[in-house]
Design a protein around this motif. Structure first.
Motif, PDB file in Angstrom:
ATOM      1  N   ASP A  21       0.810  -1.214   0.000  1.00 30.57           N
ATOM      2  CA  ASP A  21       0.000   0.000   0.000  1.00 30.57           C
ATOM      3  C   ASP A  21       0.844   1.266   0.000  1.00 30.57           C
ATOM      4  O   ASP A  21       0.360   2.349   0.317  1.00 30.57           O
ATOM      5  N   ASN A  44      -4.037  -1.688   3.860  1.00 33.24           N
ATOM      6  CA  ASN A  44      -3.773  -3.052   4.302  1.00 33.24           C
ATOM      7  C   ASN A  44      -5.071  -3.823   4.561  1.00 33.24           C
ATOM      8  O   ASN A  44      -5.223  -4.514   5.567  1.00 33.24           O
ATOM      9  N   GLU A  65      -9.493  -3.696   7.760  1.00 34.16           N
ATOM     10  CA  GLU A  65      -8.129  -3.189   7.766  1.00 34.16           C
ATOM     11  C   GLU A  65      -7.295  -3.921   8.814  1.00 34.16           C
ATOM     12  O   GLU A  65      -7.718  -4.066   9.950  1.00 34.16           O
ATOM     13  N   VAL A  68      -0.845  -1.900  10.544  1.00 26.48           N
ATOM     14  CA  VAL A  68       0.464  -1.768   9.913  1.00 26.48           C
ATOM     15  C   VAL A  68       1.433  -1.196  10.943  1.00 26.48           C
ATOM     16  O   VAL A  68       1.034  -0.492  11.864  1.00 26.48           O
TER      17      VAL A  68
END
Ligand SMILES: [Zn+2]
Length: 109
Positions: A21, A44, A65, A68
């Motif tokens: 991403d 993500n 999601e 991250v």
């Protein structure tokens, strides 16, 4: 308990600096300081298969999601719109705030 210091927090707009991403921008929905990770809106996204339960009669695929690492995100400054390094500043009233190192804008309102 030791908490890792996150440079970013909920509500911040960040840009993703690595991974699939990379280059995406999004708002932090949830910060996970214990894990040093954040959940960023639209970034993500993983698809999860769910089984029918008594609550949800239909199983299916849910997009969600995944967190991250905060080392893979960079704060985007509201003023100059650029991914910025964050500096710290102490205001006259003693409040510690984060500032954009590029334009000196106070990030924390
Ligand atoms: Zn700035």
């Amino acid at each position: 308990m030791t908490q890792k210091k996150l440079n970013v927090k909920k509500g911040d707009t960040v840009i993703i600096t690595s991974g699939k991403d990379k280059g995406k921008k999004g708002k932090i929905m949830t910060a996970l300081p214990e894990e040093g990770r954040v959940i960023v809106e639209g970034v993500n996204v993983v698809k999860k298969h769910t089984k029918p339960t008594q609550k949800v009669m239909q199983g299916g695929i849910v997009s969600k999601e995944a967190p991250v690492s905060c080392s893979n995100v960079m704060l985007v400054c509201n003023r100059c719109g650029k991914p910025s390094r964050i500096g710290k500043k102490v205001l006259e009233d003693g409040q510690r705030v984060r500032v954009c190192k590029k334009c000196d804008e106070v990030v924390d309102k």
